[in-house]
Design an enzyme around this catalytic site. Structure first.
Site, PDB file in Angstrom:
ATOM      1  N   LYS A  13       1.058  -6.135  -6.071  1.00 45.59           N
ATOM      2  CA  LYS A  13       2.090  -5.258  -6.657  1.00 45.59           C
ATOM      3  C   LYS A  13       3.345  -5.214  -5.794  1.00 45.59           C
ATOM      4  O   LYS A  13       4.450  -5.366  -6.291  1.00 45.59           O
ATOM      5  CB  LYS A  13       1.580  -3.810  -6.788  1.00 45.59           C
ATOM      6  CG  LYS A  13       0.351  -3.620  -7.614  1.00 45.59           C
ATOM      7  CD  LYS A  13      -0.053  -2.162  -7.669  1.00 45.59           C
ATOM      8  CE  LYS A  13      -0.436  -1.567  -6.335  1.00 45.59           C
ATOM      9  NZ  LYS A  13      -1.646  -2.137  -5.714  1.00 45.59           N
ATOM     10  N   ARG A  88      -0.687   6.982  -9.864  1.00 45.95           N
ATOM     11  CA  ARG A  88      -2.004   6.477  -9.501  1.00 45.95           C
ATOM     12  C   ARG A  88      -3.110   7.322 -10.101  1.00 45.95           C
ATOM     13  O   ARG A  88      -4.275   7.005  -9.930  1.00 45.95           O
ATOM     14  CB  ARG A  88      -2.144   6.562  -7.987  1.00 45.95           C
ATOM     15  CG  ARG A  88      -2.187   5.224  -7.301  1.00 45.95           C
ATOM     16  CD  ARG A  88      -2.425   5.526  -5.831  1.00 45.95           C
ATOM     17  NE  ARG A  88      -2.857   4.373  -5.136  1.00 45.95           N
ATOM     18  CZ  ARG A  88      -2.029   3.534  -4.520  1.00 45.95           C
ATOM     19  NH1 ARG A  88      -0.748   3.705  -4.573  1.00 45.95           N
ATOM     20  NH2 ARG A  88      -2.531   2.516  -3.873  1.00 45.95           N
ATOM     21  N   ARG A 127      -3.527 -10.023   5.166  1.00 43.36           N
ATOM     22  CA  ARG A 127      -2.199  -9.418   4.996  1.00 43.36           C
ATOM     23  C   ARG A 127      -1.646  -8.949   6.335  1.00 43.36           C
ATOM     24  O   ARG A 127      -2.367  -8.418   7.171  1.00 43.36           O
ATOM     25  CB  ARG A 127      -2.277  -8.222   4.057  1.00 43.36           C
ATOM     26  CG  ARG A 127      -0.958  -7.440   4.065  1.00 43.36           C
ATOM     27  CD  ARG A 127      -0.777  -6.508   2.951  1.00 43.36           C
ATOM     28  NE  ARG A 127      -1.822  -5.516   2.845  1.00 43.36           N
ATOM     29  CZ  ARG A 127      -1.908  -4.686   1.825  1.00 43.36           C
ATOM     30  NH1 ARG A 127      -1.042  -4.774   0.843  1.00 43.36           N
ATOM     31  NH2 ARG A 127      -2.868  -3.802   1.771  1.00 43.36           N
ATOM     32  N   ARG A 160      -2.737  -3.467   8.606  1.00 40.20           N
ATOM     33  CA  ARG A 160      -2.813  -2.055   8.235  1.00 40.20           C
ATOM     34  C   ARG A 160      -4.197  -1.466   8.530  1.00 40.20           C
ATOM     35  O   ARG A 160      -5.204  -2.116   8.304  1.00 40.20           O
ATOM     36  CB  ARG A 160      -2.484  -1.885   6.744  1.00 40.20           C
ATOM     37  CG  ARG A 160      -1.010  -1.766   6.475  1.00 40.20           C
ATOM     38  CD  ARG A 160      -0.633  -1.834   5.033  1.00 40.20           C
ATOM     39  NE  ARG A 160      -1.464  -1.095   4.109  1.00 40.20           N
ATOM     40  CZ  ARG A 160      -1.236  -1.040   2.795  1.00 40.20           C
ATOM     41  NH1 ARG A 160      -0.186  -1.686   2.287  1.00 40.20           N
ATOM     42  NH2 ARG A 160      -2.028  -0.377   2.007  1.00 40.20           N
ATOM     43  N   ARG A 171     -11.164   1.926  -1.274  1.00 40.92           N
ATOM     44  CA  ARG A 171      -9.930   1.963  -2.077  1.00 40.92           C
ATOM     45  C   ARG A 171     -10.168   1.353  -3.454  1.00 40.92           C
ATOM     46  O   ARG A 171      -9.609   1.814  -4.449  1.00 40.92           O
ATOM     47  CB  ARG A 171      -8.805   1.220  -1.336  1.00 40.92           C
ATOM     48  CG  ARG A 171      -8.286   2.014  -0.157  1.00 40.92           C
ATOM     49  CD  ARG A 171      -7.488   1.155   0.801  1.00 40.92           C
ATOM     50  NE  ARG A 171      -6.281   0.612   0.227  1.00 40.92           N
ATOM     51  CZ  ARG A 171      -5.620  -0.425   0.734  1.00 40.92           C
ATOM     52  NH1 ARG A 171      -6.049  -1.012   1.825  1.00 40.92           N
ATOM     53  NH2 ARG A 171      -4.526  -0.853   0.148  1.00 40.92           N
TER      54      ARG A 171
END
Ligand code: AP5
Length: 213
Positions: A13, A88, A127, A160, A171
């Site tokens: 996203k 969300r 990431r 992260r 998540r």
């Protein structure tokens, strides 16, 4: 153009939102980036948000909704914006719809970037993120020119806290329970756009642009 990005954590996203914001010349508003900047700056909001984010849970609606509703009323949003990571939950979506309709406005497109859960954990572990400017990279799929350094601003990149495999799993569960219902919500409003997020990132971008025009 007012666009919402939907999709599981790590679906891409943020990557697509940045590309779309550049193409259309409108702001990219990421609630995750806003919370991470507040954590970095040690604000009260950041302290509260961190407790939820580190566990892979959602920050409560009461800390999130007003923040975004205020943000989309700023001068730089008159031509539109890309919302990345908001809404969300159904209450967040309803609050946004209500705030916009009160001003005679509506969302033009809700883009759902679809990636199966199996592919997500691999993406997250590779990431690397820049907390200073919000840029996102991947060590294999979207590497920086110099390892560990942001191409855009030169700051050091981080892995992260919430990208650890066990937190990613949490998540994903939270996403499936609380955020997935938004797909039907925006389908009912007639603005849902679905794209295959497993393609390479330029092909995903081309698919989105072909639909949005
Ligand atoms: P947030 O920062 O919004 O995280 P997220 O939704 O979990 O999404 P991500 O940023 O993890 O993934 P993404 O889909 O943007 O993927 P990306 O483009 O980086 O939220 C973090 C936390 O904040 C939440 O868990 C929650 O606690 C809180 N929060 C935020 N908003 C909230 C709200 N509204 N209400 C309550 N709480 C909220 O891509 C992932 C990786 O894959 C990258 O490395 C990228 O380079 C790579 N990649 C991207 N596209 C491709 C591709 N096509 N092929 C291969 N690799 C790709």
């Amino acid at each position: 153009m007012k666009i919402i990005m939907l999709g599981a954590p790590g679906a891409g996203k943020g990557t697509q939102a940045k590309m779309l914001a550049e193409k259309y010349g409108i702001p990219h508003i990421s609630t995750g980036d806003i919370f991470r900047a507040n954590i970095k700056n040690g604000t009260e909001l950041g302290k509260k948000a961190k407790a939820y984010m580190d566990q892979g849970m959602l920050v409560p609606d009461e800390l999130t909704v007003d923040l975004v509703i205020d943000r989309v009323q700023k001068d730089d949003c008159v031509k539109g914006y890309i919302l990345d990571g908001f809404p969300r939950t159904i209450p967040q979506a309803e609050a946004l719809t209500k705030a916009l309709s009160g001003r005679g406005e509506k969302i033009d497109a809700a883009v759902d970037v679809e990636v199966p859960d199996e592919a997500i954990v691999t993406r997250m572990s590779g990431r690397r993120a820049c907390v200073k400017c919000g840029a996102t990279y991947h060590i294999v799929y979207n590497p920086t020119k110099t390892e560990g350094i942001c191409d855009a601003c030169g700051d050091a990149l981080i892995l992260r806290e919430d990208d650890k495999p066990e937190t990613v799993q949490k998540r994903l569960t939270v996403y499936n329970e609380q955020t997935q219902p938004l797909i039907d919500y925006y389908k009912t409003l007639g603005v849902l756009v679905e794209v295959d997020g497993t393609k390479n990132l330029n092909d995903v971008f081309a698919d989105i642009c072909a639909i949005l025009g």
